[in-house]
Design a protein around this motif. Structure first.
Motif: not given
Length: 183
Positions: A28-47
């Motif tokens: 099992f793994f999370e393939s996407f989490n908006a909160r973690e994406f914004a904190v660790q990858v890039a902010t200001g984006f919505e898919f």
């Protein structure tokens, strides 16, 4: 979403490795989490859109981008393997015209964040590959552009096994010197 984020030679392009939980039942793994994406990858984006493509060995798709309504893409492979390529098309960038290539596969579960302002492509390495990607804007065919996949100015080291299988659109791609790029 427990992830490890790796910065590539193009600093805005990120490899995302999820933490996979394995046991006797499988994994099992999370393939996407908006909160973690914004904190660790890039902010200001919505898919706003999810896409799914299936390709056979040696299919090369790209190098694609939209000159207006540029799309950020979060890409991954759920079956098979690809060589994924990103080219910086932001004229003001110190990395303009440079590329990075990453192996993505169902086995390594890596994802790649491709920000707006970059061209994107992939080459299928396995017999078949299923490729999923989220985009930050919708598809606008009138703004789609294609760079020539084998432009000598780019010098992409494709791991080809024979001749690539290309669409008419990809055959007609233009060289970087003649391409519309981002300011």
């Amino acid at each position: 979403m427990a992830i490890n984020v790796i910065t590539t030679a193009l600093p805005e392009v990120k490899i995302i490795e999820p933490k996979v939980f394995n046991d006797t039942r499988g994994s099992f793994f999370e393939s996407f989490n908006a909160r973690e994406f914004a904190v660790q990858v890039a902010t200001g984006f919505e898919f706003v859109q999810d896409n799914h493509s299936r390709s056979t060995k040696n299919v090369l798709r790209g190098l694609h981008y939209q000159i207006q309504h540029p799309q950020g893409k979060l890409v991954r492979v759920v079956a098979g393997a690809v060589f994924d390529v990103v080219v910086d098309l932001r004229r003001h960038s110190s990395h303009f015209g440079q590329w990075v290539g990453v192996h993505l596969s169902a086995d390594n579960r890596r994802q790649l964040w491709v920000p707006p302002g970059f061209a994107h492509s992939f080459l299928t390495l396995s017999a078949e590959a299923e490729f999923l990607y989220k985009t930050t804007d919708y598809c606008y065919p009138e703004y789609e552009r294609t760079l020539l996949w084998h432009d000598p100015e780019l010098g992409i080291a494709w791991p080809l096994d024979g001749e690539p299988v290309l669409s008419a659109k990809d055959i007609a791609g233009v060289r970087l010197a003649a391409a519309e790029v981002f300011a």
